[in-house]
Write a protein that holds these residues in place. Structure first.
Motif, PDB file in Angstrom:
ATOM      1  N   ARG A  37       7.790  45.771  40.489  1.00  0.00           N
ATOM      2  CA  ARG A  37       6.927  46.561  39.603  1.00  0.00           C
ATOM      3  C   ARG A  37       6.797  45.977  38.195  1.00  0.00           C
ATOM      4  NH1 ARG A  37       7.189  52.785  41.094  1.00  0.00           N
ATOM      5  NH2 ARG A  37       7.400  52.546  43.340  1.00  0.00           N
ATOM      6  N   SER A  38       7.578  44.958  37.890  1.00  0.00           N
ATOM      7  CA  SER A  38       7.532  44.381  36.550  1.00  0.00           C
ATOM      8  C   SER A  38       6.314  43.477  36.394  1.00  0.00           C
ATOM      9  CB  SER A  38       8.807  43.580  36.279  1.00  0.00           C
ATOM     10  OG  SER A  38       8.797  42.378  37.033  1.00  0.00           O
ATOM     11  N   ALA A  39       6.143  42.954  35.186  1.00  0.00           N
ATOM     12  CA  ALA A  39       5.060  42.005  34.930  1.00  0.00           C
ATOM     13  C   ALA A  39       5.218  40.751  35.787  1.00  0.00           C
ATOM     14  CB  ALA A  39       5.025  41.631  33.450  1.00  0.00           C
ATOM     15  N   LEU A  40       6.441  40.491  36.230  1.00  0.00           N
ATOM     16  CA  LEU A  40       6.683  39.339  37.108  1.00  0.00           C
ATOM     17  C   LEU A  40       6.049  39.535  38.475  1.00  0.00           C
ATOM     18  CD1 LEU A  40      10.493  38.854  36.408  1.00  0.00           C
ATOM     19  CD2 LEU A  40       8.645  37.381  35.609  1.00  0.00           C
ATOM     20  N   ALA A  41       6.003  40.791  38.944  1.00  0.00           N
ATOM     21  CA  ALA A  41       5.539  41.125  40.289  1.00  0.00           C
ATOM     22  C   ALA A  41       6.200  40.201  41.308  1.00  0.00           C
ATOM     23  CB  ALA A  41       4.022  41.062  40.382  1.00  0.00           C
ATOM     24  N   ASP A  65      10.403  32.969  33.748  1.00  0.00           N
ATOM     25  CA  ASP A  65      10.467  33.972  34.812  1.00  0.00           C
ATOM     26  C   ASP A  65      11.869  34.020  35.421  1.00  0.00           C
ATOM     27  OD1 ASP A  65       7.821  34.564  34.374  1.00  0.00           O
ATOM     28  OD2 ASP A  65       7.085  33.656  36.240  1.00  0.00           O
ATOM     29  N   ARG A  66      12.454  32.852  35.613  1.00  0.00           N
ATOM     30  CA  ARG A  66      13.819  32.785  36.153  1.00  0.00           C
ATOM     31  C   ARG A  66      14.786  33.520  35.231  1.00  0.00           C
ATOM     32  NH1 ARG A  66      18.626  29.975  35.799  1.00  0.00           N
ATOM     33  NH2 ARG A  66      19.582  29.409  37.760  1.00  0.00           N
ATOM     34  N   GLU A  67      14.668  33.284  33.930  1.00  0.00           N
ATOM     35  CA  GLU A  67      15.544  33.951  32.963  1.00  0.00           C
ATOM     36  C   GLU A  67      15.300  35.458  32.954  1.00  0.00           C
ATOM     37  OE1 GLU A  67      18.165  32.572  31.482  1.00  0.00           O
ATOM     38  OE2 GLU A  67      17.587  30.822  32.659  1.00  0.00           O
ATOM     39  N   ALA A  68      14.051  35.882  33.092  1.00  0.00           N
ATOM     40  CA  ALA A  68      13.736  37.313  33.137  1.00  0.00           C
ATOM     41  C   ALA A  68      14.357  37.965  34.367  1.00  0.00           C
ATOM     42  CB  ALA A  68      12.219  37.516  33.122  1.00  0.00           C
ATOM     43  N   ILE A  69      14.320  37.277  35.494  1.00  0.00           N
ATOM     44  CA  ILE A  69      14.937  37.783  36.723  1.00  0.00           C
ATOM     45  C   ILE A  69      16.443  37.950  36.524  1.00  0.00           C
ATOM     46  CG2 ILE A  69      15.504  37.186  39.124  1.00  0.00           C
ATOM     47  CD1 ILE A  69      12.671  35.772  39.145  1.00  0.00           C
ATOM     48  N   LEU A  70      17.070  36.960  35.912  1.00  0.00           N
ATOM     49  CA  LEU A  70      18.512  37.026  35.674  1.00  0.00           C
ATOM     50  C   LEU A  70      18.867  38.123  34.671  1.00  0.00           C
ATOM     51  CD1 LEU A  70      19.386  33.231  35.698  1.00  0.00           C
ATOM     52  CD2 LEU A  70      19.711  34.925  37.525  1.00  0.00           C
ATOM     53  N   PRO A  78      25.651  45.525  36.137  1.00  0.00           N
ATOM     54  CA  PRO A  78      26.697  45.212  35.168  1.00  0.00           C
ATOM     55  C   PRO A  78      28.063  45.197  35.846  1.00  0.00           C
ATOM     56  CG  PRO A  78      25.966  47.475  34.877  1.00  0.00           C
ATOM     57  CD  PRO A  78      25.043  46.826  35.881  1.00  0.00           C
ATOM     58  N   GLY A  79      28.860  44.205  35.502  1.00  0.00           N
ATOM     59  CA  GLY A  79      30.194  44.106  36.067  1.00  0.00           C
ATOM     60  C   GLY A  79      30.260  43.444  37.429  1.00  0.00           C
ATOM     61  N   VAL A  80      29.107  43.103  37.991  1.00  0.00           N
ATOM     62  CA  VAL A  80      29.069  42.451  39.305  1.00  0.00           C
ATOM     63  C   VAL A  80      28.704  40.986  39.093  1.00  0.00           C
ATOM     64  CG1 VAL A  80      27.949  42.384  41.569  1.00  0.00           C
ATOM     65  CG2 VAL A  80      28.339  44.581  40.436  1.00  0.00           C
ATOM     66  N   PRO A  81      29.513  40.061  39.610  1.00  0.00           N
ATOM     67  CA  PRO A  81      29.144  38.643  39.473  1.00  0.00           C
ATOM     68  C   PRO A  81      27.828  38.362  40.207  1.00  0.00           C
ATOM     69  CG  PRO A  81      31.408  38.883  40.268  1.00  0.00           C
ATOM     70  CD  PRO A  81      30.780  40.239  40.299  1.00  0.00           C
ATOM     71  N   VAL A  82      26.921  37.664  39.524  1.00  0.00           N
ATOM     72  CA  VAL A  82      25.633  37.310  40.124  1.00  0.00           C
ATOM     73  C   VAL A  82      25.559  35.801  40.215  1.00  0.00           C
ATOM     74  CG1 VAL A  82      23.125  37.356  39.825  1.00  0.00           C
ATOM     75  CG2 VAL A  82      24.479  39.376  39.237  1.00  0.00           C
ATOM     76  N   ARG A  83      25.314  35.313  41.425  1.00  0.00           N
ATOM     77  CA  ARG A  83      25.124  33.879  41.642  1.00  0.00           C
ATOM     78  C   ARG A  83      23.652  33.670  41.979  1.00  0.00           C
ATOM     79  NH1 ARG A  83      30.153  35.058  43.965  1.00  0.00           N
ATOM     80  NH2 ARG A  83      31.830  33.991  42.869  1.00  0.00           N
ATOM     81  N   ALA A  84      23.032  32.747  41.270  1.00  0.00           N
ATOM     82  CA  ALA A  84      21.597  32.540  41.446  1.00  0.00           C
ATOM     83  C   ALA A  84      21.302  31.132  41.921  1.00  0.00           C
ATOM     84  CB  ALA A  84      20.870  32.815  40.138  1.00  0.00           C
ATOM     85  N   ASP A  85      20.457  31.045  42.918  1.00  0.00           N
ATOM     86  CA  ASP A  85      19.929  29.775  43.404  1.00  0.00           C
ATOM     87  C   ASP A  85      18.408  29.927  43.368  1.00  0.00           C
ATOM     88  OD1 ASP A  85      19.601  27.296  44.494  1.00  0.00           O
ATOM     89  OD2 ASP A  85      20.172  27.878  46.528  1.00  0.00           O
ATOM     90  N   ILE A  86      17.877  29.968  42.144  1.00  0.00           N
ATOM     91  CA  ILE A  86      16.446  30.175  41.936  1.00  0.00           C
ATOM     92  C   ILE A  86      15.836  28.850  41.506  1.00  0.00           C
ATOM     93  CG2 ILE A  86      14.693  31.434  40.649  1.00  0.00           C
ATOM     94  CD1 ILE A  86      16.797  33.652  40.207  1.00  0.00           C
ATOM     95  N   THR A  87      14.994  28.309  42.361  1.00  0.00           N
ATOM     96  CA  THR A  87      14.332  27.046  42.034  1.00  0.00           C
ATOM     97  C   THR A  87      13.023  27.342  41.314  1.00  0.00           C
ATOM     98  OG1 THR A  87      13.248  26.998  44.190  1.00  0.00           O
ATOM     99  CG2 THR A  87      15.340  25.841  44.011  1.00  0.00           C
TER     100      THR A  87
END
Length: 101
Positions: A37-41, A65-70, A78-87
């Motif tokens: 629903r964000s501007a990123l869609a 966009d990658r930074e906005a997703i993160l 919050p408090g949950v480790p997030v691992r990203a493999d976003i190309t």
């Protein structure tokens, strides 16, 4: 007069309401909804719980966009480790014409 026992903690066996990873699946679904629903869609990200972390995979159009997703992931998880493999998608123009046969 006997009193009723305290109800079990939210989230099921072995998971307390104070535990930062409580309700992770619900929070992942909320993150997916916010991305859509964000501007990123953004609909192409795969977000799943793996052990005590959340793993995000997919392709973003730009580094911003990658930074906005993160950022959204950090807000929702919050408090949950997030691992990203976003190309990042390659959106550069080709250096030669494509020949069609």
């Amino acid at each position: 007069m006997a009193t009723a026992p305290d109800p079990p903690p939210a989230g099921g066996p072995g998971e307390s309401a104070a535990h930062p990873a409580a309700h992770t699946e619900y929070r992942i679904a909320h993150l997916e909804e916010r991305l859509a629903r964000s501007a990123l869609a953004e609909l192409g990200m795969r977000i799943e719980a793996r052990g005590d972390a959340v793993h995000i995979t997919g392709t973003a159009s730009t580094a911003a966009d990658r930074e906005a997703i993160l950022r959204l992931a950090a807000q929702e998880l919050p408090g949950v480790p997030v691992r990203a493999d976003i190309t990042l998608a390659d959106v550069t123009a080709p250096d030669r014409h494509e020949e069609l046969s």
